[in-house]
Motif scaffolding. Structure first.
Motif, PDB file in Angstrom:
ATOM      1  N   ILE A 110      87.738 -59.934  -7.689  1.00 44.03           N
ATOM      2  CA  ILE A 110      87.143 -59.280  -6.524  1.00 44.03           C
ATOM      3  C   ILE A 110      88.304 -58.648  -5.763  1.00 44.03           C
ATOM      4  N   LYS A 121      86.128 -66.371  -1.324  1.00 39.93           N
ATOM      5  CA  LYS A 121      85.965 -66.244  -2.777  1.00 39.93           C
ATOM      6  C   LYS A 121      84.701 -65.458  -3.124  1.00 39.93           C
ATOM      7  N   ILE A 122      83.852 -65.991  -3.994  1.00 34.06           N
ATOM      8  CA  ILE A 122      82.679 -65.223  -4.422  1.00 34.06           C
ATOM      9  C   ILE A 122      81.757 -64.917  -3.245  1.00 34.06           C
ATOM     10  N   SER A 150      78.573 -63.130 -13.634  1.00 32.58           N
ATOM     11  CA  SER A 150      79.186 -63.986 -12.608  1.00 32.58           C
ATOM     12  C   SER A 150      78.306 -64.089 -11.370  1.00 32.58           C
ATOM     13  N   LEU A 151      77.752 -62.964 -10.956  1.00 28.41           N
ATOM     14  CA  LEU A 151      76.871 -62.965  -9.778  1.00 28.41           C
ATOM     15  C   LEU A 151      75.662 -63.871 -10.013  1.00 28.41           C
ATOM     16  N   TYR A 154      76.687 -67.674  -9.975  1.00 33.52           N
ATOM     17  CA  TYR A 154      76.829 -68.222  -8.621  1.00 33.52           C
ATOM     18  C   TYR A 154      75.559 -68.061  -7.778  1.00 33.52           C
ATOM     19  N   ILE A 186      84.166 -55.546  -7.840  1.00 30.60           N
ATOM     20  CA  ILE A 186      84.518 -56.478  -8.908  1.00 30.60           C
ATOM     21  C   ILE A 186      85.113 -55.628 -10.014  1.00 30.60           C
ATOM     22  N   ILE A 207      88.103 -64.214 -10.369  1.00 30.20           N
ATOM     23  CA  ILE A 207      86.841 -64.926 -10.547  1.00 30.20           C
ATOM     24  C   ILE A 207      86.992 -65.927 -11.697  1.00 30.20           C
ATOM     25  N   SER A 211      82.384 -68.520 -15.138  1.00 35.55           N
ATOM     26  CA  SER A 211      81.188 -67.859 -14.616  1.00 35.55           C
ATOM     27  C   SER A 211      80.666 -66.731 -15.505  1.00 35.55           C
TER      28      SER A 211
END
Length: 257
Positions: A110, A121-122, A150-151, A154, A186, A207, A211
């Protein structure tokens, strides 16, 4: 005299044909994923120093779009993808002239100039100040596909999907952030480690790889390049100590299968 002139004319034509063929052999075309731009340009510089006269022609873009072009018969000699799936599919469909080789494993980050993603972080993507999030187009850019993974991992994809803006490739997505057309993005670690990106004074957060599926990147000599010894030479050079040291410098893991 006429016989001598005819001989010289014939000899000139043969020499032109020979050197024209030699020149064609010295050149070959590479298509490569956009995340590789700076790293592969650096590798190419070293390759040309070690192989004077050989002149690779490199074009960068989205792996998925190159896959479509190659599948339609585009005359490329060597393909460096941002994943293994596209070259494996080309091999399956008999568009290749070598084994598919994994040359690097990339990392997702990110990156932003407006906020420090290391703080949350995320969850940096959930900040109210973030209105647009740039990623590569997940249908053609493997880094964009992994970003979506990844999105979802999480469980924030549904919360941010309305903010997503897509670049044709990961380089364009990164440019959205550097130009202010997106607040955060990202992108690839290899891009944020380049000199030009460092000048942007942005900050990045890597990241966790848990994930998303691994960003294993594969290369292959294509059917069009099967008789081009220089294309094969570059394909082999990517595994050399010098090439792998450059890839590592730009954040890639170079453990290969």
């Amino acid at each position: 005299m006429k016989t001598r002139k005819r001989f010289l004319s014939h000899l000139t034509m043969l020499l032109l044909l020979f050197f024209g063929t030699l020149n064609a052999q010295q050149k070959f075309t590479i298509v490569a994923a956009a995340n590789l731009k700076i790293a592969l340009d650096s590798i190419n510089t070293v390759f040309k120093i070690q192989n004077p006269g050989i002149n690779p022609q490199i074009t960068y873009g989205a792996s998925g779009k190159f896959y479509e072009q190659i599948s339609s018969g585009a005359p490329f000699d060597l393909f460096f993808s941002a994943d293994m799936d596209y070259p494996n599919q080309l091999e399956k469909n008999k568009f290749t002239a070598s084994k598919v080789k994994m040359y690097a494993v990339g990392k997702l980050v990110i990156w932003s100039k407006k906020t420090d993603p290391n703080t949350k972080k995320i969850n940096s993507l959930l900040e109210t100040s973030v209105r647009k999030i740039a990623i590569g187009n997940p249908s053609t850019a493997p880094y964009g596909e992994k970003a979506v993974e990844s999105l979802k991992f999480y469980k924030i994809y549904d919360k941010v999907k309305s903010k997503l803006v897509f670049g044709d490739n990961i380089t364009q997505a990164t440019q959205f952030v550097t130009t202010g057309n997106a607040d955060i993005g990202i992108t690839a670690l290899s891009l944020v480690l380049t000199p030009n990106m460092k000048k942007e004074a942005g900050r990045y957060y890597i990241i966790p790889e848990k994930s998303h599926s691994p960003l294993e990147q594969g290369c292959v000599v294509l059917k069009h390049g099967k008789d081009n010894a220089n294309a094969l030479k570059f394909y082999n050079f990517i595994s050399s100590k010098k090439a792998t040291s450059i890839l590592k410098y730009y954040g890639y893991d170079t453990k290969t299968k």
